[in-house]
Enzyme design. Structure first.
Site, PDB file in Angstrom:
ATOM      1  N   GLY A   9      43.002  45.100  32.378  1.00  0.00           N
ATOM      2  CA  GLY A   9      42.077  44.031  32.712  1.00  0.00           C
ATOM      3  C   GLY A   9      40.672  44.551  32.909  1.00  0.00           C
ATOM      4  N   GLY A  14      34.356  46.321  37.020  1.00  0.00           N
ATOM      5  CA  GLY A  14      34.894  47.476  36.317  1.00  0.00           C
ATOM      6  C   GLY A  14      36.089  47.143  35.464  1.00  0.00           C
ATOM      7  N   ASP A 124      37.253  34.295  46.964  1.00  0.00           N
ATOM      8  CA  ASP A 124      37.366  34.063  45.521  1.00  0.00           C
ATOM      9  C   ASP A 124      38.837  33.934  45.132  1.00  0.00           C
ATOM     10  OD1 ASP A 124      36.255  33.561  43.018  1.00  0.00           O
ATOM     11  OD2 ASP A 124      36.224  35.669  42.441  1.00  0.00           O
TER      12      ASP A 124
END
Length: 174
Positions: A9, A14, A124
């Site tokens: 991913g 990053g 989030d």
């Protein structure tokens, strides 16, 4: 000291790799993007993510195992959670129903309780930050979390998170 196998991913911070630790265990290793590694403000946010993640317990959050925050190539190592994220799962299999939906709700509630008990608000929580492990959901990515102890690198009134998944008061900067 980690052996990288494959990319699993990426995000704004990053790239995440499937890796192996020195003891031979599979782990997820987030390697900070080179263009961010020289930014002191980013390093402060990254340090904050790691510190927040290390405090969180519970069975439905991915464990933070190791980090190198001071090297030229900073990284974070977490528990490897086999299984895709909730968004991909729903896109492939359709909506969760019945016991599957109840299991998701219970797991997410456990994760939120564990985070809040550790003094951390995720900020989030969205389907791509929920991994669908065989044992139940695991919440990941504390990149914009907020510590209840008042340490913060965002300003009051600044909206932080993914707009489609925000609570109304969060979207309003409260």
């Amino acid at each position: 000291p980690y052996h990288l196998f494959s990319r699993i991913g990426s995000g704004g911070m990053g790239v995440v790799y499937l890796a192996e630790d020195p003891a031979g265990h599979r782990v997820a290793l987030k390697l900070v993007r080179p263009e961010l590694a020289d930014d002191p403000a980013f390093r402060s946010r990254f340090r904050r993510e790691v510190q927040a993640g290390q405090r969180v317990g519970g069975i439905c959050t991915a464990k933070y195992l190791d980090a190198d925050l001071d090297s030229d190539h900073p990284y974070l190592v977490t528990e490897y959670v086999e299984g895709g994220n909730l968004a991909d799962y729903v896109n492939t299999n359709g909506p969760l129903i019945g016991d599957q939906l109840v299991g998701l709700a219970v797991g997410l509630a456990e994760a939120v309780v564990a985070m809040h008990a550790s003094g951390v608000t995720h900020r989030d929580l969205k389907p791509t930050n929920v991994l669908m492990a065989a044992s139940g959901p695991k919440v990941v990515d504390f990149g914009i979390s907020h510590a209840a102890d008042g340490t913060t690198v965002t300003q009051t009134g600044v909206v932080v998170g993914s707009p489609s998944w925000m609570a109304p008061e969060q979207a309003q900067g409260r």
